[in-house]
Design a protein around this motif. Structure first.
Motif, PDB file in Angstrom:
ATOM      1  N   ILE A   1       0.697  -1.260  -0.027  1.00  0.00           N
ATOM      2  CA  ILE A   1      -0.023   0.072   0.229  1.00  0.00           C
ATOM      3  C   ILE A   1       0.911   1.228   0.167  1.00  0.00           C
ATOM      4  CG2 ILE A   1      -1.687   1.185   1.317  1.00  0.00           C
ATOM      5  CD1 ILE A   1      -2.646  -1.015   2.395  1.00  0.00           C
ATOM      6  N   THR A   2       0.525   2.093  -1.118  1.00  0.00           N
ATOM      7  CA  THR A   2       1.550   3.163  -1.219  1.00  0.00           C
ATOM      8  C   THR A   2       0.531   4.592  -0.940  1.00  0.00           C
ATOM      9  OG1 THR A   2       1.409   3.330  -3.251  1.00  0.00           O
ATOM     10  CG2 THR A   2       3.388   2.178  -2.325  1.00  0.00           C
ATOM     11  N   PHE A   3       0.971   5.700  -0.443  1.00  0.00           N
ATOM     12  CA  PHE A   3       0.270   6.725  -0.494  1.00  0.00           C
ATOM     13  C   PHE A   3       1.038   7.979  -1.011  1.00  0.00           C
ATOM     14  CE2 PHE A   3      -1.258  10.507   2.454  1.00  0.00           C
ATOM     15  CZ  PHE A   3      -2.256  10.693   1.760  1.00  0.00           C
ATOM     16  N   ASN A   4       0.322   8.665  -1.906  1.00  0.00           N
ATOM     17  CA  ASN A   4       0.851   9.639  -2.704  1.00  0.00           C
ATOM     18  C   ASN A   4       0.088  10.964  -2.518  1.00  0.00           C
ATOM     19  OD1 ASN A   4       2.858  11.273  -4.403  1.00  0.00           O
ATOM     20  ND2 ASN A   4       1.917  10.040  -6.064  1.00  0.00           N
ATOM     21  N   PRO A   5       0.312  11.745  -1.917  1.00  0.00           N
ATOM     22  CA  PRO A   5      -0.278  13.273  -1.872  1.00  0.00           C
ATOM     23  C   PRO A   5       0.120  14.092  -2.839  1.00  0.00           C
ATOM     24  CG  PRO A   5       0.656  12.997   0.187  1.00  0.00           C
ATOM     25  CD  PRO A   5       0.997  11.775  -0.393  1.00  0.00           C
ATOM     26  N   GLU A   6      -0.927  14.811  -3.182  1.00  0.00           N
ATOM     27  CA  GLU A   6      -0.223  16.147  -4.113  1.00  0.00           C
ATOM     28  C   GLU A   6       0.515  17.063  -3.312  1.00  0.00           C
ATOM     29  OE1 GLU A   6      -3.216  19.105  -5.461  1.00  0.00           O
ATOM     30  OE2 GLU A   6      -2.605  18.611  -7.469  1.00  0.00           O
ATOM     31  N   SER A   7      -0.090  17.340  -1.845  1.00  0.00           N
ATOM     32  CA  SER A   7       0.820  18.286  -1.215  1.00  0.00           C
ATOM     33  C   SER A   7       0.490  17.817   0.419  1.00  0.00           C
ATOM     34  CB  SER A   7       0.300  19.483  -1.240  1.00  0.00           C
ATOM     35  OG  SER A   7      -1.201  19.896  -1.092  1.00  0.00           O
ATOM     36  N   GLU A   8       1.281  18.400   1.046  1.00  0.00           N
ATOM     37  CA  GLU A   8       1.265  18.042   2.694  1.00  0.00           C
ATOM     38  C   GLU A   8      -0.096  18.359   3.316  1.00  0.00           C
ATOM     39  OE1 GLU A   8       3.061  16.048   4.453  1.00  0.00           O
ATOM     40  OE2 GLU A   8       4.313  15.520   2.783  1.00  0.00           O
ATOM     41  N   THR A   9      -0.718  19.584   2.683  1.00  0.00           N
ATOM     42  CA  THR A   9      -1.890  20.168   3.325  1.00  0.00           C
ATOM     43  C   THR A   9      -3.103  20.328   2.129  1.00  0.00           C
ATOM     44  OG1 THR A   9      -0.714  21.290   5.032  1.00  0.00           O
ATOM     45  CG2 THR A   9      -3.066  21.927   4.752  1.00  0.00           C
TER      46      THR A   9
ATOM     47  N   ILE B   1      -1.375  -1.178  -4.229  1.00  0.00           N
ATOM     48  CA  ILE B   1      -2.572  -0.474  -4.025  1.00  0.00           C
ATOM     49  C   ILE B   1      -2.092   0.831  -3.808  1.00  0.00           C
ATOM     50  CG2 ILE B   1      -4.269   0.112  -2.339  1.00  0.00           C
ATOM     51  CD1 ILE B   1      -4.421  -2.871  -1.471  1.00  0.00           C
ATOM     52  N   HIS B   2      -2.643   1.905  -4.610  1.00  0.00           N
ATOM     53  CA  HIS B   2      -2.160   3.067  -4.800  1.00  0.00           C
ATOM     54  C   HIS B   2      -2.968   4.177  -4.278  1.00  0.00           C
ATOM     55  CE1 HIS B   2       0.843   6.305  -5.684  1.00  0.00           C
ATOM     56  NE2 HIS B   2       0.005   6.758  -6.566  1.00  0.00           N
ATOM     57  N   VAL B   3      -2.724   4.861  -3.385  1.00  0.00           N
ATOM     58  CA  VAL B   3      -3.712   5.846  -2.965  1.00  0.00           C
ATOM     59  C   VAL B   3      -3.353   7.168  -3.128  1.00  0.00           C
ATOM     60  CG1 VAL B   3      -4.953   6.763  -0.705  1.00  0.00           C
ATOM     61  CG2 VAL B   3      -4.570   4.204  -0.976  1.00  0.00           C
ATOM     62  N   ARG B   4      -4.115   8.088  -3.683  1.00  0.00           N
ATOM     63  CA  ARG B   4      -3.721   9.266  -4.003  1.00  0.00           C
ATOM     64  C   ARG B   4      -4.922  10.453  -3.617  1.00  0.00           C
ATOM     65  NH1 ARG B   4      -3.967  10.717  -9.340  1.00  0.00           N
ATOM     66  NH2 ARG B   4      -2.789  12.602  -9.101  1.00  0.00           N
ATOM     67  N   VAL B   5      -4.327  11.583  -3.148  1.00  0.00           N
ATOM     68  CA  VAL B   5      -5.095  12.753  -2.662  1.00  0.00           C
ATOM     69  C   VAL B   5      -4.682  14.049  -3.314  1.00  0.00           C
ATOM     70  CG1 VAL B   5      -6.101  14.174  -0.765  1.00  0.00           C
ATOM     71  CG2 VAL B   5      -5.482  11.733  -0.443  1.00  0.00           C
ATOM     72  N   PHE B   6      -5.529  14.757  -4.175  1.00  0.00           N
ATOM     73  CA  PHE B   6      -5.104  15.994  -4.794  1.00  0.00           C
ATOM     74  C   PHE B   6      -6.678  16.775  -5.098  1.00  0.00           C
ATOM     75  CE2 PHE B   6      -6.379  12.730  -7.888  1.00  0.00           C
ATOM     76  CZ  PHE B   6      -7.154  13.390  -8.532  1.00  0.00           C
ATOM     77  N   ALA B   7      -6.093  18.047  -5.080  1.00  0.00           N
ATOM     78  CA  ALA B   7      -6.972  18.829  -5.193  1.00  0.00           C
ATOM     79  C   ALA B   7      -7.538  19.439  -6.547  1.00  0.00           C
ATOM     80  CB  ALA B   7      -6.802  20.358  -4.668  1.00  0.00           C
ATOM     81  N   GLN B   8      -8.698  19.597  -7.327  1.00  0.00           N
ATOM     82  CA  GLN B   8      -9.186  19.542  -8.560  1.00  0.00           C
ATOM     83  C   GLN B   8     -10.072  20.758  -8.681  1.00  0.00           C
ATOM     84  OE1 GLN B   8     -11.298  16.987 -11.338  1.00  0.00           O
ATOM     85  NE2 GLN B   8      -9.101  16.778 -12.054  1.00  0.00           N
ATOM     86  N   GLN B   9      -9.697  22.113  -8.804  1.00  0.00           N
ATOM     87  CA  GLN B   9     -10.593  23.330  -8.703  1.00  0.00           C
ATOM     88  C   GLN B   9     -10.917  23.359  -7.433  1.00  0.00           C
ATOM     89  OE1 GLN B   9     -13.550  22.824 -11.938  1.00  0.00           O
ATOM     90  NE2 GLN B   9     -12.088  23.141 -13.531  1.00  0.00           N
ATOM     91  N   ASP B  10     -12.294  23.333  -6.983  1.00  0.00           N
ATOM     92  CA  ASP B  10     -13.169  23.616  -5.834  1.00  0.00           C
ATOM     93  C   ASP B  10     -13.396  22.197  -5.148  1.00  0.00           C
ATOM     94  OD1 ASP B  10     -12.883  26.223  -6.013  1.00  0.00           O
ATOM     95  OD2 ASP B  10     -14.867  26.482  -6.903  1.00  0.00           O
ATOM     96  N   SER B  11     -12.779  21.117  -5.704  1.00  0.00           N
ATOM     97  CA  SER B  11     -13.298  19.639  -5.182  1.00  0.00           C
ATOM     98  C   SER B  11     -11.804  19.109  -4.556  1.00  0.00           C
ATOM     99  CB  SER B  11     -13.848  18.980  -6.055  1.00  0.00           C
ATOM    100  OG  SER B  11     -15.061  19.489  -6.711  1.00  0.00           O
ATOM    101  N   VAL B  12     -11.994  18.031  -3.606  1.00  0.00           N
ATOM    102  CA  VAL B  12     -10.890  17.235  -3.144  1.00  0.00           C
ATOM    103  C   VAL B  12     -11.059  15.905  -3.888  1.00  0.00           C
ATOM    104  CG1 VAL B  12      -9.813  16.426  -1.211  1.00  0.00           C
ATOM    105  CG2 VAL B  12     -10.607  18.361  -1.049  1.00  0.00           C
ATOM    106  N   MET B  13     -10.174  15.301  -4.386  1.00  0.00           N
ATOM    107  CA  MET B  13     -10.434  13.823  -5.162  1.00  0.00           C
ATOM    108  C   MET B  13      -9.373  13.007  -4.239  1.00  0.00           C
ATOM    109  SD  MET B  13     -11.875  15.144  -7.571  1.00  0.00           S
ATOM    110  CE  MET B  13     -11.874  13.749  -8.820  1.00  0.00           C
TER     111      MET B  13
END
Length: 484
Positions: free
Chosen positions: A363-371, A405-417
């Motif tokens: 399981i890997t986690f790759n956020p776009e930014s820390e916050t 298993i790859h988990v990502r978190v990122f922002a897209q305009q006014d939404s969180v993905m």
């Protein structure tokens, strides 16, 4: 633009304007036709009046002459008088003998046309063979219309002496000026009328369709899940009143049907839930019953391994009891609507906490930014991530050589993905439409409530969950929810 696509109001408006324009064109055409007919009647009557007056002058000259009244003496009798008569009546006069030869003319010209010197045989035949002994010929020359009348001149004993010919020019200048002035006045009147008609058509079409617009708006607002308002319209026509009554009756029937449907759906849902709960509880009860029966048969207080057997029996029962407890918790969590605690939190941090409970190395986690800040419920977000990751872990086959298993978190305009991607066995095409349905599962164990609960939570926070999958290659779930 096709006429069938226009609204009723636009159709009424266009129809009234076209009606006024058509009436204007029709009246103008009738007016022009009437003027032309009046001009024809005017010239015909004027020629007859001129002819009658000239014949009276000729008869008077025949009575006063001292020459014998014969065809041969006509040029002598009218040697001067024909010019006086021409001057009085302002019309050229030609006199022919009975053979059609010109005897005398008031036309002052040295050269004469051959048609003026000798009459055509057709003119002579018509004069001789008609009861009126009168013949009128109409022709056009150089854009002008001429009429020529031919009649007999007789003496006192009604003996035919000569043929009187009166060439008459139809001068329509005066009538044309009158027609143009009338059409100009008519055009001004119709211009004012069209402006008034446009204003009148606008308001009358708005008045006629106002009730229909109200009914249309109400129909567009009809929803099965809410209470719909009835239409109240005063001073409406009989047709509109009938339509309103039909709509109100439909609303009553719709509400009654909605109540019955809701009741039926609730009852069906409870029946299905009861069946599922009963089925899931029966699964651990069966091994528990078998274990108790086996213990009863094999129980021997003097057995030296009795304590070990009791411990194994107890562990088996505890394991089944834990299974029943997890079943009860799963149904409780699914039935409980998530509370909308819109607390401001760091989505990256919460997702990382949710992943810390898993020990799988792949399981890997790759956020776009820390916050990435958003408003969501902390507990519900953990439940969403946990269920999606558990689903991916279970989707990875045992023989997968390199599970990921790859988990990502990122922002897209006014939404969180949030995306959870695995390389498991994927989802078959025939089951994709059922993947979020309660109780549906492709696993040998489980109740099929995890993804349904995730969908319920995400949609509560005005978000959405979607997925893409290829059989044998893996699946990617995508959760999107607004930041605010």
């Amino acid at each position: 633009m096709k006429i069938k696509r226009l609204s009723l109001r636009a159709r009424i408006f266009v129809a009234m304007i076209l009606l006024v324009l058509l009436a204007s064109v029709l009246i103008a055409a009738v007016t022009i036709y009437q003027y032309n007919e009046e001009a024809k009647d005017y010239h015909r009557d004027r020629l007859e009046r001129k002819e009658k007056a000239i014949r009276s002058s000729i008869n008077f000259a025949l009575k006063e002459t001292t020459y014998p009244v014969t065809t041969k003496n006509i040029p002598l009798i009218f040697k001067k008088e024909i010019f006086d008569i021409d001057a009085i009546h302002n019309l050229q006069i030609n006199l022919y003998d009975l053979e059609g030869q010109l005897l005398k003319s008031s036309k002052r010209s040295l050269q004469r046309d051959s048609t003026e010197i000798c009459l055509d045989a057709e003119v002579l035949n018509v004069l001789a063979n008609t009861a009126e002994h009168r013949y009128v010929v109409k022709n056009e020359e150089n854009g002008q219309t001429f009429q020529s009348s031919y009649t007999y001149i007789t003496d006192e004993k009604f003996k035919t002496l000569a043929i009187l010919n009166l060439p008459y020019l139809e001068n329509d200048d005066f009538l044309n000026r009158e027609l143009k002035e009338f059409l100009l006045r008519l055009g001004y009147a119709y211009l004012v009328m069209i402006i008034v008609a446009i204003i009148f058509a606008y308001f009358i079409s708005k008045f006629i369709t106002r009730s229909l617009k109200t009914i249309s708006d109400k129909m567009n607002e009809i929803r099965l899940e809410k209470r719909n308002k009835k239409i109240q319209i005063e001073s409406s026509s009989e047709e509109i009143e009938t339509l309103v009554n039909s709509y109100n009756s439909m609303i009553d029937e719709l509400e009654a049907s909605a109540v019955k449907l809701a009741t039926s759906e609730r009852e069906q849902a409870w029946r299905e839930m009861a069946k599922q709960v009963a089925h899931e509880i029966k699964n651990p009860l069966t091994p528990m019953r078998l274990s108790v029966q086996s213990f009863q048969r094999k129980f021997n207080p003097e057995d030296e391994n009795i304590h070990q057997k009791v411990e194994e029996y107890s562990n088996t029962l505890i394991q089944q009891i834990d299974t029943m407890s997890s079943i009860a918790s799963a149904f409780s969590n699914f039935a409980k609507m998530p509370a909308q605690k819109s607390e401001e939190l760091n989505v990256v941090h919460i997702v990382k906490l949710a992943l810390d409970i898993f020990n799988e190395h792949y399981i890997t986690f790759n956020p776009e930014s820390e916050t990435i800040i958003a408003k969501f419920d902390r507990t519900q977000l953990i439940r969403v991530v946990t269920n999606l990751v558990k689903n991916s872990i279970q989707a990875i086959a045992l023989d997968t050589r390199d599970p990921k298993i790859h988990v990502r978190v990122f922002a897209q305009q006014d939404s969180v993905m949030i995306t959870v991607e695995d390389n498991g066995f994927g989802i078959a095409d025939d089951t994709k439409s059922k993947i979020f349905e309660p109780k549906f599962t492709t696993k040998s164990s489980g109740m099929g409530l995890g993804l349904a609960m995730v969908k319920n939570i995400v949609e509560t926070y005005n978000g959405s969950i979607t997925f893409t999958s290829q059989l044998g290659k893996g699946t990617t779930f995508t959760v999107a929810f607004p930041k605010e």
